[in-house]
Design a protein around this motif. Structure first.
Motif, PDB file in Angstrom:
ATOM      1  N   ASP A 146       8.244  11.975   1.900  1.00  0.00           N
ATOM      2  CA  ASP A 146       6.835  11.695   2.131  1.00  0.00           C
ATOM      3  C   ASP A 146       6.377  10.542   1.254  1.00  0.00           C
ATOM      4  OD1 ASP A 146       7.317  13.225  -0.047  1.00  0.00           O
ATOM      5  OD2 ASP A 146       5.761  14.710   0.319  1.00  0.00           O
ATOM      6  N   GLU A 147       5.220  10.039   1.564  1.00  0.00           N
ATOM      7  CA  GLU A 147       4.772   8.843   0.868  1.00  0.00           C
ATOM      8  C   GLU A 147       3.252   8.873   0.689  1.00  0.00           C
ATOM      9  OE1 GLU A 147       6.501   6.095   3.597  1.00  0.00           O
ATOM     10  OE2 GLU A 147       4.898   6.295   5.045  1.00  0.00           O
ATOM     11  N   ALA A 148       2.796   8.128  -0.291  1.00  0.00           N
ATOM     12  CA  ALA A 148       1.360   8.042  -0.534  1.00  0.00           C
ATOM     13  C   ALA A 148       0.912   6.638  -0.170  1.00  0.00           C
ATOM     14  CB  ALA A 148       1.070   8.293  -2.002  1.00  0.00           C
ATOM     15  N   THR A 149      -0.317   6.518   0.264  1.00  0.00           N
ATOM     16  CA  THR A 149      -0.810   5.172   0.547  1.00  0.00           C
ATOM     17  C   THR A 149      -2.035   4.883  -0.313  1.00  0.00           C
ATOM     18  OG1 THR A 149      -1.803   3.733   2.193  1.00  0.00           O
ATOM     19  CG2 THR A 149      -2.096   6.097   2.530  1.00  0.00           C
ATOM     20  N   THR A 150      -2.137   3.649  -0.751  1.00  0.00           N
ATOM     21  CA  THR A 150      -3.356   3.258  -1.453  1.00  0.00           C
ATOM     22  C   THR A 150      -4.311   2.556  -0.496  1.00  0.00           C
ATOM     23  OG1 THR A 150      -2.258   1.246  -2.165  1.00  0.00           O
ATOM     24  CG2 THR A 150      -2.342   3.058  -3.737  1.00  0.00           C
ATOM     25  N   PHE A 151      -3.933   2.539   0.787  1.00  0.00           N
ATOM     26  CA  PHE A 151      -4.880   2.038   1.782  1.00  0.00           C
ATOM     27  C   PHE A 151      -5.718   3.234   2.209  1.00  0.00           C
ATOM     28  CE2 PHE A 151      -6.604   0.570   5.740  1.00  0.00           C
ATOM     29  CZ  PHE A 151      -6.858  -0.750   5.481  1.00  0.00           C
ATOM     30  N   PHE A 170       0.801  -1.230   0.000  1.00  0.00           N
ATOM     31  CA  PHE A 170       0.000   0.000   0.000  1.00  0.00           C
ATOM     32  C   PHE A 170       0.827   1.270   0.000  1.00  0.00           C
ATOM     33  CE2 PHE A 170      -2.718  -3.062   2.350  1.00  0.00           C
ATOM     34  CZ  PHE A 170      -3.715  -3.158   1.391  1.00  0.00           C
ATOM     35  N   VAL A 171       2.126   1.144   0.084  1.00  0.00           N
ATOM     36  CA  VAL A 171       2.931   2.346   0.274  1.00  0.00           C
ATOM     37  C   VAL A 171       3.757   2.665  -0.956  1.00  0.00           C
ATOM     38  CG1 VAL A 171       4.439   3.538   1.878  1.00  0.00           C
ATOM     39  CG2 VAL A 171       3.162   1.569   2.652  1.00  0.00           C
ATOM     40  N   ALA A 172       3.679   3.910  -1.386  1.00  0.00           N
ATOM     41  CA  ALA A 172       4.519   4.359  -2.499  1.00  0.00           C
ATOM     42  C   ALA A 172       5.230   5.626  -2.055  1.00  0.00           C
ATOM     43  CB  ALA A 172       3.668   4.641  -3.733  1.00  0.00           C
ATOM     44  N   ALA A 173       6.460   5.756  -2.463  1.00  0.00           N
ATOM     45  CA  ALA A 173       7.229   6.940  -2.072  1.00  0.00           C
ATOM     46  C   ALA A 173       7.088   8.018  -3.130  1.00  0.00           C
ATOM     47  CB  ALA A 173       8.686   6.571  -1.921  1.00  0.00           C
ATOM     48  N   PHE A 174       7.164   9.253  -2.700  1.00  0.00           N
ATOM     49  CA  PHE A 174       7.149  10.361  -3.651  1.00  0.00           C
ATOM     50  C   PHE A 174       8.542  10.685  -4.171  1.00  0.00           C
ATOM     51  CE2 PHE A 174       3.086  11.882  -1.617  1.00  0.00           C
ATOM     52  CZ  PHE A 174       2.326  11.646  -2.744  1.00  0.00           C
TER      53      PHE A 174
END
Lengths: 446, 548
Positions: free
Chosen positions: B448-453, B438-442
């Protein structure tokens, strides 16, 4: 394999349940979708592909070079196919197709923090704690995606993530995030597909109570998202995500090696980038084209690695730009060959540009006051550079209009035939103008 | 409004900032009179928030039922839903003080330590551990801090001033995570003020703050405290391959004195010295961060230290879904609090308690607003912060489970914890592997990071089809589902167990009726399938994924 035919449950019985207990869960209306042919999709085939440069790209080294200035850096400008427009020497492929692209050289956006810049550029609005503005992909999903009834996969796909939120337009317009390989995590097995109807019936029975009790919008949103997920799971349009898959009913072929090669640098050049998404970029763009072909109106493709506080020139010339150049030229060429370019607008941007001044680590820091975006295709009047910065690139030139992201998105809206006077309403009942009331860039309009 | 400069109007869209400002003012004028000081902390919270209902002419929702509340308090404190036994035990407890007792019990549990360790490790180094940072070290530091209930001011000072080896002194991982790029400690400065002081000064790196009087120079004054920090990424030779490989990372203090230089928008260079809240530190101080640490906890100007307010606001936000300011880490004159008196009182009492974290949580969780149901009615429909309104806390706001809460709750609901595999580390690493999807880095210096959860399709697909869910519903021998379905007894009783395990409540009569009707379609031999599908549906329901 008929999906309703399990546990002795007939289709009619099952459909009845779906209609009564759960008008909420049209799990299996995919049949009617499948029968719709590609012609419906063709009727309105406007699309936008956003190339998102996460980290903030040094546009002064790519689109708006300053040879002779102390800020000029190490690269030389080269001519492009568009007379009078020059770009970086490390973008030769893009230079060749530049008749179909344009640069906006006088972006001036004030937000030089990654989070704020990402939000501002994606939405046209400055972050505000009391409202979540929809990212522009969600706006397109809302305005165009809803009417594409033959589309079973989400109408806003983000390859690589970080595209922002749907805000007050609702969760069903949120970006569907996939990796650059297009693999969908947790796709259902055949067995899971078989059991889906029974499970969804149970789910409808379990959920209805909680939705009816007044608890706000989360439970409702949950239902909408499940509906989209079920549509996706059971759709043959999933083939669009897999570049090696064919599905003639949507005009999708398995991509040939030649096509793949168009999007990717030759082995060696840029291939060393591994997890930073280097080679994934070409494949992501190719996937984006397939998604657009299938009817998806907005695809965002993320290319990271631009936060170049140090060693900017080596990183650009050896890693970032070969990948970017090949990706852009491949995409433009491919779209054009297929007759899709005039209906597909391409936008290239990041959070902000980078300081004209080169820092002591041979890097460039964050800079929002004067930088460039690129836009192309979409039937716009391309092959030009709009706006300008001053001789050292530190501010928008005196005789030049400064542009905001809202102006870029208004131009996109124009190209996609979304009426500019469209107004959305925030949850609080406040009217929100499309693209924050931005104005299409007049030089680009045909 | 008309006097605002044009560009402010343009970037704010309209008058939001201003109306929020007035709402804040009207609230703070509704003081509780002179008796307020005699009220206990919890009484003060209750009375002040009650006052807000009256001022806004709304009526609060009813107190939540035991089932709704027990699930909520487990999720908020222990980070997971209660197990079947735990729910049953609480529901059958007839003690009038059972709420307070349970809060105390949970705060003394391992699960509390684990949950707060997860939350704070995520805050400090993200979910996707940056390179050359030790998650193990960071978690060990927080685990000890929360298990021993170390005073929060000590914890913050350790984090902000930490030096040394990243596993011997786990606190340094915070600093290492903020120093991913050679950015003159800009990210470390921005994150530290935001996380521990509740001040967002990052835009003042480049220009003065548009809505308050924070100056660009202030950012660089903060920054001056961090310019002596240096990280060393040690390498070593792998004896087997003879190659050089990563060894430990370390934070050290380097010799740096004198001012910091920064560029104004006009292009002029300016100097900044280490100054915090008006107190200037000798630029020749041997370790400026140590001086900064002292200033953070000093209260000599009679004001509650910002580290207390910032933490109180975060904890409140964690329990209610909304803090007193939005976002919780942006406090200041430009962004007035919804309930400034509650915030101030909680912060002051938190300081008096010597920064007792468990005490603070106990105050929040024992308050009346925390006990209310998440259902709202016509009388308080306007209390809707998700539409941008100021929260009035007249009903519980629904939150979505965090990914870690979901994982741990699935384990609770399916008895997987009983199969008892591995210790803390093993469980952590299993959960961490699962999280990565669920985790992607910017890929930026902000790390910072984005989550798809985030309630979108990838999360739904995981809930419908993943290995984790398959395991929960496949009814293997020894699993919760298998044990429940195969034991003797009526369907209605078994259904009740399933509902209690998944939703912490008993099914209504109509729910039992509906389920039984659906069961009949599966035929006699399909009973197990029917139970599996029902359990799948319970775990996939909105009620399961929501903290309500």
């Amino acid at each position: 394999m008929p999906i309703w035919n399990n546990y002795g449950m007939g289709r009619r019985h099952f459909m009845q349940h779906m209609a009564t207990a759960a008008a909420t869960l049209p799990a299996v209306n995919f049949l009617s979708h499948l029968q719709a042919n590609a012609a419906t999709v063709k009727a309105n085939n406007k699309a936008c592909i956003l190339l998102w440069m996460s980290g903030g790209p040094p546009t002064i080294d790519i689109w708006d070079l300053k040879p002779g200035s102390k800020n000029g850096g190490e690269f030389r400008p080269i001519d492009t196919a568009a007379p009078g427009v020059q770009i970086s020497e490390h973008m030769p492929g893009t230079a060749k197709v530049f008749k179909d692209l344009s640069i906006v050289r006088s972006m001036s956006t004030r937000e030089a923090d990654h989070g704020r810049g990402r939000y501002f550029m994606h939405t046209g609005y400055v972050p505000n704690p009391t409202v979540t503005h929809p990212t522009f992909g969600s706006v397109v999903s809302y305005e165009i995606g809803r009417s594409r009834t033959a589309l079973e996969i989400p109408s806003f796909v983000s390859v690589g993530g970080g595209s922002g939120q749907a805000g007050f337009l609702g969760m069903s317009h949120a970006p569907f995030v996939v990796g650059s390989d297009g693999r969908i995590n947790n796709a259902p097995t055949d067995d899971a597909k078989k059991r889906l109807p029974g499970r969804l019936e149970m789910l409808a029975a379990v959920e209805s109570n909680f939705i009816k009790s007044k608890r706000g919008e989360l439970p409702e949103a949950h239902k909408d998202v499940y509906k989209n997920a079920v549509n996706l799971m059971t759709s043959r349009q999933m083939a669009a995500f897999d570049v090696d898959k064919a599905d003639p009913s949507f005009g999708l072929e398995a991509e040939t090696e030649e096509t793949k090669a168009m999007y990717n640098p030759a082995p060696g050049g840029g291939a060393a980038m591994g997890m930073r998404g280097g080679n994934g970029f070409g494949q992501s763009l190719l996937m984006a084209r397939r998604l657009v072909q299938t009817g998806v109106p907005f695809v965002e493709v993320n290319l990271g690695g631009w936060d170049l506080h140090q060693d900017v020139f080596n990183t650009l010339s050896q890693q970032r730009l070969p990948v970017l150049d090949r990706g852009i030229s491949g995409l433009v060429t491919d779209l054009k060959q297929r007759g899709m370019l005039d209906d597909t607008v391409i936008v290239w941007m990041g959070e902000f540009g980078r300081t004209p001044r080169i820092n002591q680590n041979t890097g460039r820091d964050h800079w929002a006051a004067s930088w460039s975006n690129m836009i192309g295709g979409g039937g716009l009047t391309n092959g030009q550079a709009v706006g300008a910065t001053d001789a050292d690139g530190v501010r928008v030139a005196d005789n030049s209009k400064a542009y905001l992201p809202g102006d870029i998105w208004a131009t996109v809206a124009h190209a996609m035939q979304i009426p500019l006077n469209t107004v959305h309403t925030s949850k609080r009942g406040r009217p929100m103008k499309l693209a924050n009331g931005g104005t299409p860039i007049k030089e680009l309009l045909g | 409004m008309n006097r605002l400069p044009q560009w402010i109007k343009r970037i704010t869209g309209a008058s939001v900032g201003v109306s929020v400002f007035f709402a804040g003012v009207s609230m703070s004028n509704t003081g509780l009179g002179e008796d307020a000081a005699e009220l206990s902390t919890v009484e003060f919270i209750d009375a002040n928030i009650q006052q807000g209902y009256e001022d806004n002419e709304i009526r609060p929702s009813a107190v939540a039922g035991d089932d709704e509340w027990v699930r909520r308090v487990y999720l908020d404190i222990a980070g997971r839903i209660p197990t079947l036994e735990e729910v049953k035990q609480y529901l059958s407890d007839e003690s009038p003080r059972k709420k307070t007792a349970l809060i105390g019990e949970l705060l003394d549990s391992q699960d509390y330590v684990r949950n707060f360790t997860t939350i704070w490790a995520n805050n400090c180094i993200g979910r996707r551990t940056p390179r050359r940072v030790s998650r193990k070290g960071m978690e060990k530091f927080f685990r000890e801090a929360f298990a021993k209930n170390r005073p929060w001011d000590e914890v913050v000072v350790d984090i902000v001033t930490g030096e040394g080896h990243f596993e011997e002194n786990g606190a340094v991982n915070y600093t290492l995570a903020q120093m991913q790029m050679a950015d003159e400690a800009v990210q470390l400065t921005a994150m530290t003020t935001k996380m521990f002081l509740g001040m967002q000064v990052q835009c003042t790196q480049c220009h003065n703050h548009p809505f308050n009087n924070w100056q660009q120079s202030q950012f660089w004054e903060f920054n001056s405290f961090f310019r002596q920090v240096r990280k060393i990424e040690h390498r070593k030779v792998d004896p087997e391959t003879g190659r050089r490989v990563d060894d430990f990372s370390e934070v050290v203090t380097r010799d740096f004195s004198g001012p910091v230089f920064f560029e104004k928008r006009s292009g002029l260079m300016q100097v900044a010295f280490p100054i915090y809240q008006g107190t200037k530190v000798d630029p020749n101080a041997f370790d400026r961060r140590k001086e900064f640490g002292k200033l953070l906890v000093a209260a000599d100007n009679g004001e509650t230290p910002l580290i207390a307010k910032a933490f109180v606001n975060r904890v409140w936000g964690q329990f209610f879904g909304y803090g007193f300011t939005r976002p919780v880490d942006d406090m200041g004159p430009h962004n007035p609090a919804s309930h400034p008196d509650v915030l101030e009182r909680l912060a002051a009492d938190f300081v008096s308690s010597e920064y007792d974290v468990k005490q603070l949580i106990s105050w929040v969780a024992n308050s009346v607003p925390y006990s209310l149901t998440s259902r709202f009615g016509d009388d308080n429909e306007i209390d809707n912060p998700s539409a941008g309104e100021m929260p009035l806390f007249s009903h519980m706001y629904i939150k979505s489970m965090q990914a870690e809460q979901l994982y741990d709750s699935l384990i609770s609901a399916t008895n997987a914890h009983k199969s008892g595999k591995g210790g803390w580390e093993a469980q952590e690493s299993q959960r961490r592997r699962w999280m990565q999807q669920f985790v992607a880095a910017f890929d930026t210096d902000e790390n910072d990071e984005a989550t798809t959860f985030n309630g979108t399709i990838p999360q739904a697909l995981m809930m419908m089809n993943s290995e984790l869910i398959n395991k929960a519903v496949n009814a293997e021998r020894g699993s919760f589902l298998f044990e429940t379905v195969t034991k003797p007894g009526k369907d209605a009783e078994k259904l009740q167990e399933l509902y209690l395990a998944a939703l912490s409540r008993r099914p209504s009569r109509s729910e039992i009726g509906k389920a039984q009707k659906l069961f009949s379609a599966y035929g006699r031999n399909g009973k197990l399938y029917a139970y599996q599908d029902l359990f799948w549906a319970l775990l996939n329901s909105n009620e399961f994924i929501c903290v309500h």
